[in-house]
Design a protein around this motif. Structure first.
Motif, mmCIF file in Angstrom:
data_model
loop_
_atom_site.group_PDB
_atom_site.id
_atom_site.type_symbol
_atom_site.label_atom_id
_atom_site.label_comp_id
_atom_site.label_asym_id
_atom_site.label_seq_id
_atom_site.Cartn_x
_atom_site.Cartn_y
_atom_site.Cartn_z
ATOM 1 N N ASP A 96 0.789 -1.242 -0.341
ATOM 2 C CA ASP A 96 0.077 0.214 0.128
ATOM 3 C C ASP A 96 0.919 1.278 -0.088
ATOM 4 O O ASP A 96 0.107 2.822 -0.168
ATOM 5 C CB ASP A 96 -0.676 -0.333 0.711
ATOM 6 N N GLY A 97 2.107 0.913 -0.041
ATOM 7 C CA GLY A 97 3.248 2.003 0.067
ATOM 8 C C GLY A 97 4.315 1.914 0.881
ATOM 9 O O GLY A 97 4.667 0.940 1.282
ATOM 10 N N LEU A 98 5.179 2.449 0.893
ATOM 11 C CA LEU A 98 6.743 2.650 1.040
ATOM 12 C C LEU A 98 7.279 3.961 1.936
ATOM 13 O O LEU A 98 6.669 4.517 1.887
ATOM 14 C CB LEU A 98 7.952 2.336 0.041
ATOM 15 N N LEU A 99 7.436 3.178 2.970
ATOM 16 C CA LEU A 99 8.063 4.055 3.986
ATOM 17 C C LEU A 99 9.650 3.656 4.110
ATOM 18 O O LEU A 99 10.723 3.213 3.895
ATOM 19 C CB LEU A 99 8.085 3.134 5.673
ATOM 20 N N LEU A 100 10.892 5.213 3.508
ATOM 21 C CA LEU A 100 11.746 4.978 3.517
ATOM 22 C C LEU A 100 12.530 6.425 4.610
ATOM 23 O O LEU A 100 11.403 7.916 4.684
ATOM 24 C CB LEU A 100 11.810 6.526 2.005
ATOM 25 N N SER A 101 13.354 6.205 4.955
ATOM 26 C CA SER A 101 14.119 7.574 5.518
ATOM 27 C C SER A 101 15.543 6.719 4.597
ATOM 28 O O SER A 101 16.825 6.458 4.723
ATOM 29 C CB SER A 101 14.662 6.481 6.955
#
Length: 317
Positions: A96-101
């Motif tokens: 549903d989505g990507l989380l990027l740091s």
């Protein structure tokens, strides 16, 4: 509100990877630098942003950031095969989505580039070119009327900005090569650290020795740190605003979340900081709770208005 359920790639069943996703409304894939690290020492300090994300509907994430505590180049995808496989592989789930740091540790490492190559001519004639470093040698400082910008290398910043811009565009192209094409990509800005002699076990400090080596007056250290972090925040927000070239990119402005600064000269936990560049439990709580609202609004198809800073209560006390 439920905390984000965090797993690693090793937690995925080999025979039916999608089984781990059952029972969750939102399925997210995460990758990043040390602010996402799953190292035991980092989790013990409550400094992983993912651990403090909360959602109204149940959400899970596969975190590919790994165990590393040291500085890491998030965009070095050769060292992140699990992330690439789970994003583009033949059997990759639809996320549903990507989380990027992204970008914070790279910024710190760029700032640490010395004025001279070790072992080379220490005179001005032997300086590393300005476009390859973020700080200016004392012989290159601008006029005092420029404020702390006199210490900052704009040519070096352009090199860094081009590097980050290129790699974020590459990450978005990877997303669009797999079944999660077009899904939202969530990134955060960083908080402004206080340069101080506060290391983590086995590494650091980072900015403190660098600013000393460049002979920047200690009275200006906090402002130099702020200048660099705000440059990064403005860059990331400008990319998110350019939906033609960076489609589906959403950036949360962490610099707008009020944090307790660390005390200058302190050597350990201080304010909302665990060490010089990593947050402690309270700092992670403040940023993550605000970021959670931003993420869930986008996932739910609502306008992603800035979330107010949360009040400390419950787990944040």
């Amino acid at each position: 509100m439920d905390h984000l359920a965090c797993f690693t790639p090793a937690d995925l069943p080999s025979t039916n990877p999608a089984a781990l996703l059952d029972g969750y409304r939102w399925h997210l894939l995460a990758q990043g630098d040390s602010w996402f690290s799953t190292a035991a020492a980092r989790l013990g300090a409550h400094a992983n942003l993912l651990q403090e994300l909360v959602f109204k509907q149940r959400a899970m994430a596969i975190n590919c950031a790994g165990q590393g505590e040291a500085l890491s180049h998030m965009v070095d995808l050769e060292s992140a095969p699990d992330f690439v496989r789970l994003l583009t592989g033949q059997d990759a789930p639809v996320w549903d989505g990507l989380l990027l740091s992204v970008g914070g540790n790279d910024l710190i490492e760029a700032a640490r580039t010395p004025a001279h190559t070790p072992g080379q001519d220490p005179t001005p004639a032997g300086l590393i070119p300005l476009h390859l470093r973020l700080l200016r040698h004392q012989t290159e400082w601008g006029a005092p009327s420029q404020g702390v910008a006199r210490y900052f290398s704009e040519p070096g910043w352009q090199t860094y900005a081009d590097y980050l811009r290129t790699n974020i565009r590459h990450l978005l192209s990877l997303r669009d090569q797999g079944p999660s094409a077009g899904k939202p990509v969530f990134m955060h800005c960083y908080a402004v650290p206080m340069p101080r002699p506060a290391a983590s076990e086995g590494s650091g400090p980072w900015l403190y020795p660098t600013l000393k080596a460049y002979n920047v007056p200690s009275a200006d250290w906090a402002a130099v740190s702020r200048l660099m972090v705000m440059h990064l925040a403005q860059l990331l927000k400008s990319l998110a605003a350019d939906q033609e070239n960076f489609p589906g990119l959403h950036v949360f402005d962490s610099t707008a979340v009020p944090l307790a600064l660390a005390a200058p000269g302190s050597t350990g936990i201080s304010g909302d900081w665990h060490n010089e560049i990593h947050l402690n439990h309270s700092g992670s709580f403040k940023i993550s709770r605000a970021w959670s609202e931003h993420i869930e609004r986008v996932l739910s198809g609502e306008p992603a208005v800035p979330a107010p800073a949360p009040k400390l209560r419950g787990r944040g006390r």
